[in-house]
Design an enzyme around this catalytic site. Structure first.
Site, PDB file in Angstrom:
ATOM      1  N   CYS A 132       0.858  -1.193   0.000  1.00 17.56           N
ATOM      2  CA  CYS A 132       0.000   0.000   0.000  1.00 17.56           C
ATOM      3  C   CYS A 132       0.891   1.240   0.000  1.00 17.56           C
ATOM      4  CB  CYS A 132      -0.932   0.022   1.204  1.00 17.56           C
ATOM      5  SG  CYS A 132      -1.844   1.598   1.285  1.00 17.56           S
ATOM      6  N   LYS A 167       1.306  -9.506  -2.279  1.00 20.48           N
ATOM      7  CA  LYS A 167       0.999  -8.438  -3.252  1.00 20.48           C
ATOM      8  C   LYS A 167       2.171  -7.471  -3.309  1.00 20.48           C
ATOM      9  CE  LYS A 167      -2.177  -5.842  -5.596  1.00 20.48           C
ATOM     10  NZ  LYS A 167      -3.484  -5.476  -5.041  1.00 20.48           N
ATOM     11  N   GLY A 267      -9.431  -4.294 -11.723  1.00 14.20           N
ATOM     12  CA  GLY A 267      -9.700  -3.358 -10.631  1.00 14.20           C
ATOM     13  C   GLY A 267     -10.337  -2.079 -11.116  1.00 14.20           C
TER      14      GLY A 267
END
Ligand code: RRO
Length: 312
Positions: A132, A167, A267
């Site tokens: 993130c 990820k 996405g």
């Protein structure tokens, strides 16, 4: 090929998918918001959750750019316990595997999150979000350093037997070093790419547009970056790669699969067309029929073999 046409089934470690198209984390909420389309997906990756609730970053949190979208959500989520209590039961009923996504501030928190999520009924796999770009602690700080990335994934590995998908962030010099480190630490698969760090400035107001100043860029603008990284990582590790970054249609998805991705994430395209992923599934099937392929597996990484094909 069966009478029903080519098989789209694929395995991501122990996670069996009826088709290779995943809803990318953060773009389908916790699944419930997406109930109408959910059954069409191979799996839904839920929004990343943290140990406690997070309010996220100050607004504005989204701004459109040329062929892309910048976000600075800041990991807004209700916390892992609320996810399990209030969201998972409904998501479980959607008839599609639910992949929980976890984001810690320390390696120990990744372990605790993985343990907590594994105790719940109905989580098919765990995405370990070490990428993130919009938080001051944790997030991408893990994903830019192979040792830190391994620490987070290793802590999660020690806490669960569920398939682990790490990820990865594109905001690194050597994505393969990070990919190898997380595989060595026990990841069953990797997903890439998370968003590309960026920003936007409002020339009239002479200030950054996003409340969090910086954000993560997604959408078609990042597809070439993502494709290259998927290509590189698919060669660097012997685990399945889930490719994402700017996939809008089946042609995009096929390109990722030909580059070596066993599955793909859709996405940002979902914000333009909630049915985007369903179109992608149908289009991949049509591509396989056209190519005379019996199964998706026949074309994974096929573009990697172009030199051999040219020589033959
Ligand atoms: O919440 C976010 O700001 C966010 C996350 Br957790 C992420 O993994 N990627 C991103 O672009 N935004």
């Amino acid at each position: 090929m069966s009478a029903a046409g080519p098989s789209l089934e694929v395995d991501i470690g122990a996670l069996h998918l009826k088709n290779p198209v995943l809803a990318a984390s953060g773009t389908a909420g916790f699944g419930r918001e997406y109930a109408h389309f959910a059954p069409l997906f191979g799996a839904i990756v839920a929004k990343s959750v943290t140990l406690g609730p997070r309010a996220g970053n100050p607004p504005p949190r989204l701004v459109e750019t040329a062929c892309g979208l910048l976000n600075s959500i800041g990991l807004e989520n209700p916390g892992v316990e609320a996810f399990l209590r209030d969201e998972l039961p409904a998501a479980r009923g959607l008839g599609v595997p639910i992949v929980a996504s976890i984001a810690g501030e320390t390696a120990a928190e990744y372990g605790e999150l993985a343990r907590t999520v594994s105790r719940a009924d109905g989580v098919a796999a765990i995405e370990v979000n070490i990428s993130c770009p919009n938080v001051a602690r944790g997030g991408m700080l893990f994903g830019v350093d192979p040792a830190q990335a391994a620490a987070a994934v290793g802590a999660a590995r020690a806490a669960t037997r569920l398939p682990l998908i790490a990820k990865l962030t594109p905001n690194v010099t050597d994505v393969c070093a990070v990919a190898r480190a997380v595989v060595d630490a026990g990841a069953d698969a990797v997903a890439l790419i998370n968003t590309v760090a960026g920003m936007a400035i409002d020339a009239e107001r002479r200030r950054p547009v996003l409340g969090g100043v910086f954000g993560g860029l997604s959408g078609p603008a990042i597809k070439p970056i993502a494709l290259r990284m998927v290509w590189l990582v698919a060669e660097a590790i012997d685990r399945p790669v889930i490719g994402m970054g700017g996939i809008c249609d089946a042609r995009d998805a096929v390109e990722f699969i030909l580059a070596g991705a066993a599955a793909v994430g859709v996405g940002t395209a979902t914000f333009v067309d909630p049915g985007a992923a369903a179109r992608v599934v149908d289009g991949i099937r049509a591509y396989l029929v056209e190519a005379g392929a019996r199964s998706l597996r026949d074309i994974i990484g096929a573009a990697r073999r172009w030199r051999d094909a040219a020589r033959a």
